[in-house]
Design a protein around this motif. Structure first.
Motif, PDB file in Angstrom:
ATOM      1  N   ILE A  56       0.851  -1.209   0.000  1.00  0.00           N
ATOM      2  CA  ILE A  56       0.000   0.000   0.000  1.00  0.00           C
ATOM      3  C   ILE A  56       0.884   1.255   0.000  1.00  0.00           C
ATOM      4  N   ALA A  57       1.931   1.239   0.805  1.00  0.00           N
ATOM      5  CA  ALA A  57       2.827   2.412   0.862  1.00  0.00           C
ATOM      6  C   ALA A  57       3.448   2.668  -0.513  1.00  0.00           C
ATOM      7  N   LEU A  58       3.718   1.589  -1.234  1.00  0.00           N
ATOM      8  CA  LEU A  58       4.387   1.730  -2.531  1.00  0.00           C
ATOM      9  C   LEU A  58       3.418   2.101  -3.667  1.00  0.00           C
ATOM     10  N   LEU A  59       2.130   2.231  -3.343  1.00  0.00           N
ATOM     11  CA  LEU A  59       1.159   2.666  -4.365  1.00  0.00           C
ATOM     12  C   LEU A  59       1.204   4.177  -4.570  1.00  0.00           C
ATOM     13  N   ASP A  60       1.772   4.878  -3.609  1.00  0.00           N
ATOM     14  CA  ASP A  60       1.824   6.344  -3.639  1.00  0.00           C
ATOM     15  C   ASP A  60       2.274   6.865  -5.014  1.00  0.00           C
ATOM     16  N   GLU A  61       1.454   7.751  -5.586  1.00  0.00           N
ATOM     17  CA  GLU A  61       1.679   8.205  -6.963  1.00  0.00           C
ATOM     18  C   GLU A  61       2.996   8.966  -7.125  1.00  0.00           C
ATOM     19  N   GLN A  62       3.215   9.899  -6.175  1.00  0.00           N
ATOM     20  CA  GLN A  62       4.425  10.731  -6.237  1.00  0.00           C
ATOM     21  C   GLN A  62       5.685   9.862  -6.162  1.00  0.00           C
ATOM     22  N   LEU A  63       5.612   8.897  -5.262  1.00  0.00           N
ATOM     23  CA  LEU A  63       6.740   7.986  -5.054  1.00  0.00           C
ATOM     24  C   LEU A  63       7.030   7.176  -6.330  1.00  0.00           C
ATOM     25  N   ASN A  64       5.950   6.719  -6.979  1.00  0.00           N
ATOM     26  CA  ASN A  64       6.113   5.939  -8.209  1.00  0.00           C
ATOM     27  C   ASN A  64       6.700   6.778  -9.335  1.00  0.00           C
ATOM     28  N   GLU A  65       6.288   8.035  -9.367  1.00  0.00           N
ATOM     29  CA  GLU A  65       6.806   8.949 -10.381  1.00  0.00           C
ATOM     30  C   GLU A  65       8.290   9.208 -10.127  1.00  0.00           C
ATOM     31  N   HIS A  66       8.575   9.484  -8.867  1.00  0.00           N
ATOM     32  CA  HIS A  66       9.944   9.847  -8.538  1.00  0.00           C
ATOM     33  C   HIS A  66      10.941   8.705  -8.725  1.00  0.00           C
ATOM     34  N   PHE A  67      10.505   7.472  -8.434  1.00  0.00           N
ATOM     35  CA  PHE A  67      11.446   6.349  -8.510  1.00  0.00           C
ATOM     36  C   PHE A  67      11.191   5.481  -9.746  1.00  0.00           C
ATOM     37  N   ALA A  68      10.604   6.083 -10.775  1.00  0.00           N
ATOM     38  CA  ALA A  68      10.275   5.340 -11.993  1.00  0.00           C
ATOM     39  C   ALA A  68      11.509   4.636 -12.568  1.00  0.00           C
ATOM     40  N   MET A  69      12.666   5.281 -12.451  1.00  0.00           N
ATOM     41  CA  MET A  69      13.874   4.685 -13.065  1.00  0.00           C
ATOM     42  C   MET A  69      14.368   3.440 -12.312  1.00  0.00           C
ATOM     43  N   VAL A  70      13.884   3.261 -11.104  1.00  0.00           N
ATOM     44  CA  VAL A  70      14.311   2.096 -10.312  1.00  0.00           C
ATOM     45  C   VAL A  70      13.376   0.909 -10.560  1.00  0.00           C
ATOM     46  N   LYS A  71      12.159   1.207 -10.984  1.00  0.00           N
ATOM     47  CA  LYS A  71      11.123   0.167 -11.166  1.00  0.00           C
ATOM     48  C   LYS A  71      11.225  -0.507 -12.513  1.00  0.00           C
ATOM     49  N   PRO A  72      11.183  -1.823 -12.636  1.00  0.00           N
ATOM     50  CA  PRO A  72      11.260  -2.771 -11.529  1.00  0.00           C
ATOM     51  C   PRO A  72      12.718  -3.022 -11.155  1.00  0.00           C
ATOM     52  N   ALA A  73      12.978  -3.207  -9.868  1.00  0.00           N
ATOM     53  CA  ALA A  73      14.336  -3.544  -9.419  1.00  0.00           C
ATOM     54  C   ALA A  73      14.631  -5.007  -9.758  1.00  0.00           C
ATOM     55  N   GLY A  74      15.909  -5.361  -9.775  1.00  0.00           N
ATOM     56  CA  GLY A  74      16.293  -6.704 -10.226  1.00  0.00           C
ATOM     57  C   GLY A  74      16.372  -7.737  -9.114  1.00  0.00           C
ATOM     58  N   ASP A  75      16.432  -7.258  -7.865  1.00  0.00           N
ATOM     59  CA  ASP A  75      16.574  -8.209  -6.749  1.00  0.00           C
ATOM     60  C   ASP A  75      16.177  -7.528  -5.447  1.00  0.00           C
ATOM     61  N   LEU A  76      15.988  -8.345  -4.418  1.00  0.00           N
ATOM     62  CA  LEU A  76      15.595  -7.821  -3.107  1.00  0.00           C
ATOM     63  C   LEU A  76      16.511  -8.386  -2.032  1.00  0.00           C
ATOM     64  N   ARG A  77      16.939  -7.527  -1.111  1.00  0.00           N
ATOM     65  CA  ARG A  77      17.649  -8.011   0.078  1.00  0.00           C
ATOM     66  C   ARG A  77      16.894  -7.519   1.306  1.00  0.00           C
ATOM     67  N   VAL A  78      16.604  -8.434   2.214  1.00  0.00           N
ATOM     68  CA  VAL A  78      15.951  -8.063   3.472  1.00  0.00           C
ATOM     69  C   VAL A  78      17.040  -8.070   4.540  1.00  0.00           C
ATOM     70  N   GLU A  79      17.278  -6.913   5.150  1.00  0.00           N
ATOM     71  CA  GLU A  79      18.468  -6.749   5.991  1.00  0.00           C
ATOM     72  C   GLU A  79      18.131  -6.051   7.301  1.00  0.00           C
ATOM     73  N   THR A  80      19.114  -5.967   8.169  1.00  0.00           N
ATOM     74  CA  THR A  80      18.982  -5.245   9.444  1.00  0.00           C
ATOM     75  C   THR A  80      20.317  -4.563   9.732  1.00  0.00           C
ATOM     76  N   PRO A  81      20.350  -3.651  10.710  1.00  0.00           N
ATOM     77  CA  PRO A  81      21.651  -3.149  11.138  1.00  0.00           C
ATOM     78  C   PRO A  81      22.445  -4.300  11.773  1.00  0.00           C
ATOM     79  N   ASP A  82      23.767  -4.180  11.786  1.00  0.00           N
ATOM     80  CA  ASP A  82      24.606  -5.224  12.389  1.00  0.00           C
ATOM     81  C   ASP A  82      24.811  -4.905  13.875  1.00  0.00           C
ATOM     82  N   THR A  83      23.764  -5.146  14.663  1.00  0.00           N
ATOM     83  CA  THR A  83      23.850  -4.906  16.108  1.00  0.00           C
ATOM     84  C   THR A  83      23.297  -6.136  16.829  1.00  0.00           C
ATOM     85  N   ASN A  84      23.589  -6.239  18.127  1.00  0.00           N
ATOM     86  CA  ASN A  84      23.089  -7.391  18.881  1.00  0.00           C
ATOM     87  C   ASN A  84      21.569  -7.408  18.923  1.00  0.00           C
ATOM     88  N   ASP A  85      20.968  -6.229  19.099  1.00  0.00           N
ATOM     89  CA  ASP A  85      19.501  -6.161  19.149  1.00  0.00           C
ATOM     90  C   ASP A  85      18.900  -6.669  17.844  1.00  0.00           C
TER      91      ASP A  85
END
Ligand SMILES: C[S@@+](CC[C@H](N)C(=O)[O-])C[C@H]1O[C@@H](n2cnc3c(N)ncnc32)[C@H](O)[C@@H]1O
Length: 363
Positions: free
Chosen positions: A90-119
């Motif tokens: 839903i957040a990624l449906l935002d029109e302005q966001l889609n317009e602004h990042f048109a050159m990135v869409k579609p991306a070629g891969d996804l990484r799901v990450e976190t900071p490198d901390t103990n928490d």
């Protein structure tokens, strides 16, 4: 809010920020940093088009304290645990966001990450499990290619907690190939110290894979200053080199038994090889960074090695300023002495602690 998010070692946020401030200004971008102590990342705020410019032009390879960085697409808080994928969709449906990042869409891969901390370590299992449904969701929304492609930008879902996410992208030609920007290595059971991983990582980070066989190869001569008990020598021996190990301390017997190591009990600041046949100089002596830097410069001026990897220990507060001063000195001294072209790279490696690793090569 736009900008870039930069992954670093926890505790080094201020050094990472000082470097960003310096290197973005050199590219004509004048934003500001937001840091939280021990968070393992820094956010640099600037205009959206400037953020994309940094994604392309701020060379990750030249950043000492950054492991990876992403251009921020969206920052989401209060994501419900029950329906994370559709909240992100839903957040990624935002029109302005889609317009602004048109050159990135579609991306070629996804990484799901976190900071490198103990928490954040507690989120590792969640990230692994969440990758598949998120990938499907992003494909449905047109943000990811149906098949992985390394020619397109990479999307990064950087989870600060289970409810808080920064979604961003990196360009394939200006990114670390490793998840979270971390090259994970297993410590060999027969290595004399865990420091061995620093040199192993350095060879993999600084020398491109297609050149490694030629530049780090069997039969070469190497000198290891401050070698004991032999973690770095172990890596040189493993790669078939003949090593002169300089240290007053004892070397591991297993290395001496290889027949490839000559242990010389001498001051590393005075020792020099008798012949000009040394390719690799490595140095892990615990000394003032400027003193080590001056020693390395002198080896190159005297033609006593062709490539060097050394650590600069940084127990001081202004670590970026100290590293910059040392790197600057290498450049100016070698240029002044008419030493031709040199390549200088520096990185705080994953296996480094209060230190950075430098690579110098006469090109
Ligand atoms: C961090 S340890 C090196 C660890 C080694 N790289 C390894 O992986 O096992 C630093 C070493 O530098 C040596 N050292 C410090 N100052 C030295 C000097 N002036 N000359 C030779 N060795 C020195 C110390 O004896 C110590 O063994």
């Amino acid at each position: 809010m736009s900008g870039i998010l930069v992954y670093c070692r926890a505790g080094f946020e201020n050094d990472c920020a000082a470097e960003l401030q310096d290197k973005t200004a050199a590219l004509g971008v004048f934003g500001y940093c937001q840091t939280t102590s021990n968070s393992g990342y820094v956010v640099y705020r600037c205009q959206p088009e400037e953020a994309d410019h940094l994604g392309r032009k701020l060379a990750l390879k030249e950043l000492v304290f950054a492991r990876q960085f992403i251009v921020i697409i969206a920052e989401l808080a209060d994501i419900p645990a029950t329906d994370r994928v559709s909240t992100i969709q839903i957040a990624l449906l935002d029109e302005q966001l889609n317009e602004h990042f048109a050159m990135v869409k579609p991306a070629g891969d996804l990484r799901v990450e976190t900071p490198d901390t103990n928490d954040a370590k507690e989120l590792t299992t969640f990230c692994r499990k969440f990758t598949v449904p998120l990938r499907q969701g992003l494909r449905q929304s047109g943000w990811l290619t149906a098949k992985e492609s390394d020619r397109r930008p990479t999307l990064h879902a950087f989870f600060l907690s289970g409810q808080q996410l920064v979604l961003g992208y990196s360009y394939s030609y200006n990114q670390s190939p490793w998840p979270m920007g971390i090259l994970r290595l297993r410590s060999p059971s027969d290595a004399p110290s865990r420091s061995t991983l620093k040199l192993d990582e350095a060879f993999q980070v600084f020398i491109p894979a297609h050149e490694r066989e030629q530049r780090v190869s069997s039969g070469m001569n190497a000198v290891d200053l401050g070698a004991a008990p032999g973690g770095w020598t172990y890596q040189l021996v493993r790669r078939g080199m003949m090593v002169q190990a300089i240290d007053n301390g004892p070397m591991a017997q297993s290395l001496m038994d290889s027949g490839q190591v000559k242990h010389i009990r001498e001051d590393g600041f005075k020792y020099r090889p008798k012949k000009k046949n040394v390719t690799w100089l490595v140095c892990d002596m615990v000394e003032k960074p400027m003193r080590v830097t001056e020693l390395m410069i002198q080896w190159f001026i005297d033609g006593d090695c062709k490539e060097a990897i050394f650590n600069l220990k940084l127990p001081m507060k202004k670590r970026y300023a100290m590293v910059s001063e040392c790197l600057q000195l290498i450049q100016t001294e070698l240029a002044e002495k008419g030493m031709g072209r040199y390549e200088v790279q520096a990185k705080q490696l994953y296996h480094d602690r209060e230190e950075v690793t430098v690579h110098v090569r006469s090109a």
